[in-house]
Design a protein around this motif. Structure first.
Motif, PDB file in Angstrom:
ATOM      1  N   ALA A   1     157.957  90.312  25.617  1.00 27.01           N
ATOM      2  CA  ALA A   1     158.213  89.924  24.235  1.00 27.01           C
ATOM      3  C   ALA A   1     157.523  88.613  23.889  1.00 27.01           C
ATOM      4  O   ALA A   1     157.335  87.747  24.723  1.00 27.01           O
ATOM      5  CB  ALA A   1     159.717  89.807  24.003  1.00 27.01           C
ATOM      6  N   GLY A   2     157.159  88.497  22.630  1.00 26.63           N
ATOM      7  CA  GLY A   2     156.535  87.269  22.163  1.00 26.63           C
ATOM      8  C   GLY A   2     155.109  87.496  21.734  1.00 26.63           C
ATOM      9  O   GLY A   2     154.365  88.248  22.369  1.00 26.63           O
ATOM     10  N   VAL A   3     154.731  86.871  20.652  1.00 32.83           N
ATOM     11  CA  VAL A   3     153.381  87.025  20.119  1.00 32.83           C
ATOM     12  C   VAL A   3     152.404  86.185  20.927  1.00 32.83           C
ATOM     13  O   VAL A   3     152.615  84.995  21.141  1.00 32.83           O
ATOM     14  CB  VAL A   3     153.331  86.594  18.637  1.00 32.83           C
ATOM     15  CG1 VAL A   3     151.909  86.723  18.089  1.00 32.83           C
ATOM     16  CG2 VAL A   3     154.307  87.424  17.804  1.00 32.83           C
ATOM     17  N   GLU A   4     151.333  86.810  21.374  1.00 31.35           N
ATOM     18  CA  GLU A   4     150.268  86.088  22.086  1.00 31.35           C
ATOM     19  C   GLU A   4     149.162  85.752  21.098  1.00 31.35           C
ATOM     20  O   GLU A   4     148.668  86.624  20.386  1.00 31.35           O
ATOM     21  CB  GLU A   4     149.704  86.941  23.219  1.00 31.35           C
ATOM     22  CG  GLU A   4     148.577  86.259  23.978  1.00 31.35           C
ATOM     23  CD  GLU A   4     147.964  87.129  25.056  1.00 31.35           C
ATOM     24  OE1 GLU A   4     147.018  86.646  25.723  1.00 31.35           O
ATOM     25  OE2 GLU A   4     148.412  88.277  25.234  1.00 31.35           O
ATOM     26  N   VAL A   5     148.800  84.492  21.053  1.00 33.95           N
ATOM     27  CA  VAL A   5     147.727  84.056  20.156  1.00 33.95           C
ATOM     28  C   VAL A   5     146.461  83.793  20.965  1.00 33.95           C
ATOM     29  O   VAL A   5     146.493  83.057  21.951  1.00 33.95           O
ATOM     30  CB  VAL A   5     148.124  82.780  19.383  1.00 33.95           C
ATOM     31  CG1 VAL A   5     146.960  82.289  18.515  1.00 33.95           C
ATOM     32  CG2 VAL A   5     149.356  83.039  18.523  1.00 33.95           C
ATOM     33  N   VAL A   6     145.361  84.412  20.557  1.00 34.12           N
ATOM     34  CA  VAL A   6     144.057  84.123  21.157  1.00 34.12           C
ATOM     35  C   VAL A   6     143.172  83.547  20.054  1.00 34.12           C
ATOM     36  O   VAL A   6     143.262  83.961  18.895  1.00 34.12           O
ATOM     37  CB  VAL A   6     143.410  85.379  21.781  1.00 34.12           C
ATOM     38  CG1 VAL A   6     144.244  85.880  22.935  1.00 34.12           C
ATOM     39  CG2 VAL A   6     143.224  86.485  20.752  1.00 34.12           C
ATOM     40  N   SER A   7     142.359  82.580  20.396  1.00 31.14           N
ATOM     41  CA  SER A   7     141.480  81.973  19.390  1.00 31.14           C
ATOM     42  C   SER A   7     140.165  81.595  20.045  1.00 31.14           C
ATOM     43  O   SER A   7     140.108  81.288  21.236  1.00 31.14           O
ATOM     44  CB  SER A   7     142.141  80.741  18.764  1.00 31.14           C
ATOM     45  OG  SER A   7     142.492  79.786  19.746  1.00 31.14           O
ATOM     46  N   CYS A   8     139.100  81.622  19.248  1.00 31.43           N
ATOM     47  CA  CYS A   8     137.782  81.321  19.801  1.00 31.43           C
ATOM     48  C   CYS A   8     137.551  79.808  19.804  1.00 31.43           C
ATOM     49  O   CYS A   8     138.170  79.074  19.035  1.00 31.43           O
ATOM     50  CB  CYS A   8     136.689  82.024  18.995  1.00 31.43           C
ATOM     51  SG  CYS A   8     136.548  81.467  17.297  1.00 31.43           S
ATOM     52  N   PRO A   9     136.670  79.341  20.674  1.00 27.75           N
ATOM     53  CA  PRO A   9     136.307  77.927  20.625  1.00 27.75           C
ATOM     54  C   PRO A   9     135.470  77.670  19.383  1.00 27.75           C
ATOM     55  O   PRO A   9     134.831  78.578  18.855  1.00 27.75           O
ATOM     56  CB  PRO A   9     135.486  77.731  21.904  1.00 27.75           C
ATOM     57  CG  PRO A   9     134.917  79.084  22.179  1.00 27.75           C
ATOM     58  CD  PRO A   9     135.958  80.068  21.740  1.00 27.75           C
TER      59      PRO A   9
END
Length: 352
Positions: free
Chosen positions: A257-265
């Motif tokens: 459970a829980g939202v995973e955040v991915v972001s670019c450099p």
């Protein structure tokens, strides 16, 4: 795995050990005597995902305050006691769901026994805690310094003392600020006992250094199947400890459970405040109990492609941005509407 075969221990309305979910702990940094401030912080930590909370009990006033604190919270409370055995007994009498002591600094055998008898009467678990910084002089001399072997021997000696008093409702904690020493100590103790282990890297440092050291140490230990409950110790807001612990567990596949955040450099193509936007998204998603991946991308060139593995994402351009689902652009909108649009999607995720 070691974790699947540890003794099951009940802590308030939670259980650890025996293959149960690895639980997240943190510790308040308010004065426990200040009931209002302490309760407010505990509720904030619980909202962030904390499963078990620990409070320092350095005074009798703090021990007595636990009774009122307990009335106002819903997660188990662990009382942290050093030196004065009377504080441990008072904490138990005032509703602590578990106590943390180092029998080595509580005093004589009679005093330790008094604490054990109080815990036994209410079947309250005792966390036997040993830190590398407080290792007894004879063990330092025996091993030629502070070592993993010495830490393990110290902890098991203290466990044996309590067992000989007829009590085995125990959790063990062996901590060091030396990451590799902590890893080695947990590998050693896992071969010698079936008690559940509370795992952490003590005095790990500030947000950056503490997170790196904790991620490496906890990652290695947990990935070996060792550890039943964890705390990421950081010099900062304890809410950050909980966020980090959740991410470590999710990265290792120990929490879904829980939202995973991915972001670019960021790069030269970035034409929006990507750093600010990514931080806003990371804070915003904390309130959503969704098992999804959210991407925050800095440009429209690579955004859709890089967001293919995410369930939903946003990508910024010059004054405009895109809403992306499974790598497909579904909407183009003004930059200042990106965050609100993403949140609206998350609010209605179950309806999608």
């Amino acid at each position: 795995m070691y974790r699947d075969n540890t003794k099951v221990i009940q802590i308030g309305n939670k259980v650890i050990g025996g293959g149960n979910q690895v639980l997240i702990q943190s510790m308040t940094n308010t004065k426990t005597e200040d009931v209002e401030a302490t309760v407010a912080q505990i509720k904030e930590l619980e909202a962030a995902g904390c499963d078990i909370i620990r409070c320092a009990v350095p005074t009798m006033e703090a021990a007595l305050a636990l009774k009122e604190i307990k009335k106002q919270i819903s997660i188990p409370l662990v009382a942290d006691i050093h030196f004065d055995y009377r504080l441990a007994i008072a904490a138990i009498e005032n509703g602590a769901d578990k106590i943390r002591i180092n029998p080595g600094n509580i005093g004589s055998e009679e005093r330790v026994r008094a604490v054990v008898e109080a815990a036994k009467e209410r079947n309250i678990p005792i966390r036997v805690g040993v830190n590398s910084g407080s290792l007894e002089k004879p063990l330092v001399e025996k091993y030629g310094g502070v070592t993993a072997e010495g830490i393990v021997e110290s902890a098991l000696d203290k466990v044996r003392t309590i067992e000989e008093m007829g009590y085995d409702n125990l959790v063990i904690s062996i901590k060091s600020s030396n990451v590799l020493m902590a890893v080695q100590a947990h590998e050693l103790i896992a071969k010698k006992t079936k008690y559940p282990l509370h795992v952490g890297i003590t005095e790990s440092g500030t947000i950056i250094s503490g997170n790196i050291k904790s991620s490496i140490g906890l990652g290695i230990i947990l990935n070996q199947g060792i550890g039943d409950t964890i705390r990421v110790s950081l010099t900062g807001n304890p809410v950050e400890e909980v966020k980090s612990a959740k991410l470590i567990l999710r990265t290792l596949g120990l929490r879904k459970a829980g939202v995973e955040v991915v972001s670019c450099p960021t790069c030269g193509r970035t034409q929006i405040d990507l750093i600010g936007l990514a931080n806003q998204v990371e804070n915003m998603v904390q309130k959503y109990d969704l098992d999804i991946k959210v991407a925050v991308m800095g440009c429209v060139v690579n955004g859709p492609g890089e967001a293919k593995e995410a369930d939903i994402g946003i990508a910024g351009g010059k004054g405009v941005g895109m809403l992306i689902k499974k790598g497909e652009v579904v909407k183009t909108l003004p930059e200042d509407q990106l965050l609100a649009t993403l949140e609206e999607e998350l609010k209605n995720w179950d309806k999608n």
